[in-house]
Design a protein around this motif. Sequence first.
Motif, PDB file in Angstrom:
ATOM      1  N   UNK A  94       0.684  -1.214  -0.040  1.00 48.63           N
ATOM      2  CA  UNK A  94      -0.122   0.042  -0.022  1.00 48.63           C
ATOM      3  C   UNK A  94       0.720   1.296  -0.093  1.00 48.63           C
ATOM      4  N   UNK A  95       2.007   1.266   0.545  1.00 47.48           N
ATOM      5  CA  UNK A  95       2.831   2.372   0.904  1.00 47.48           C
ATOM      6  C   UNK A  95       3.278   2.587  -0.446  1.00 47.48           C
ATOM      7  N   UNK A  96       3.941   1.557  -1.234  1.00 45.22           N
ATOM      8  CA  UNK A  96       4.175   1.802  -2.649  1.00 45.22           C
ATOM      9  C   UNK A  96       3.094   2.445  -3.556  1.00 45.22           C
ATOM     10  N   UNK A  97       2.265   1.742  -3.396  1.00 51.71           N
ATOM     11  CA  UNK A  97       0.828   2.323  -4.178  1.00 51.71           C
ATOM     12  C   UNK A  97       0.693   3.763  -3.984  1.00 51.71           C
ATOM     13  N   UNK A  98       0.673   4.035  -2.649  1.00 54.72           N
ATOM     14  CA  UNK A  98       0.534   5.450  -2.335  1.00 54.72           C
ATOM     15  C   UNK A  98       1.668   6.532  -3.017  1.00 54.72           C
ATOM     16  N   UNK A  99       2.769   6.120  -2.823  1.00 53.26           N
ATOM     17  CA  UNK A  99       4.020   6.892  -3.420  1.00 53.26           C
ATOM     18  C   UNK A  99       3.896   6.895  -5.078  1.00 53.26           C
ATOM     19  N   UNK A 100       3.765   6.051  -5.727  1.00 52.23           N
ATOM     20  CA  UNK A 100       3.468   6.143  -7.205  1.00 52.23           C
ATOM     21  C   UNK A 100       2.188   7.090  -7.243  1.00 52.23           C
ATOM     22  N   UNK A 101       1.171   6.840  -6.665  1.00 52.53           N
ATOM     23  CA  UNK A 101       0.071   7.665  -6.719  1.00 52.53           C
ATOM     24  C   UNK A 101       0.166   9.438  -6.672  1.00 52.53           C
ATOM     25  N   UNK A 102       1.050   9.354  -5.350  1.00 55.84           N
ATOM     26  CA  UNK A 102       1.182  10.791  -5.289  1.00 55.84           C
ATOM     27  C   UNK A 102       2.226  11.431  -6.005  1.00 55.84           C
ATOM     28  N   UNK A 103       2.906  10.742  -6.933  1.00 58.81           N
ATOM     29  CA  UNK A 103       4.066  11.094  -8.034  1.00 58.81           C
ATOM     30  C   UNK A 103       3.132  11.215  -9.190  1.00 58.81           C
ATOM     31  N   UNK A 104       1.773  10.999  -9.284  1.00 59.61           N
ATOM     32  CA  UNK A 104       0.977  10.919 -10.410  1.00 59.61           C
ATOM     33  C   UNK A 104       1.663   9.802 -11.541  1.00 59.61           C
ATOM     34  N   UNK A 105       1.928   8.665 -10.972  1.00 58.01           N
ATOM     35  CA  UNK A 105       2.403   7.870 -11.893  1.00 58.01           C
ATOM     36  C   UNK A 105       1.431   6.880 -12.126  1.00 58.01           C
ATOM     37  N   UNK A 106       0.327   6.983 -11.122  1.00 56.81           N
ATOM     38  CA  UNK A 106      -0.616   6.014 -11.455  1.00 56.81           C
ATOM     39  C   UNK A 106      -2.031   7.042 -11.312  1.00 56.81           C
ATOM     40  N   UNK A 107      -3.227   6.557 -11.740  1.00 60.07           N
ATOM     41  CA  UNK A 107      -4.491   7.364 -11.491  1.00 60.07           C
ATOM     42  C   UNK A 107      -5.697   6.494 -11.192  1.00 60.07           C
TER      43      UNK A 107
END
Length: 53
Positions: free
Chosen positions: A40-53
């Motif tokens: 979940x931390x990895x997911x949140x980090x990617x989301x916050x960097x706009x790498x996923x939407x």
Amino acid sequence: MKMLEISIEKKRKKMLALAEQYGLSAHKTIQVSKELDQLIIIYQELFSKNLIS
């Protein structure tokens, strides 16, 4: 990122099954919960960097 989402869902289901079988405070349940937290931390980090939407 679909693979990460699938991994999170699989880990969540595994954790819930372990919790049901062994209890929330069992070592096995806690270990899988920690693994889920990391995903979940990895997911949140990617989301916050706009790498996923």
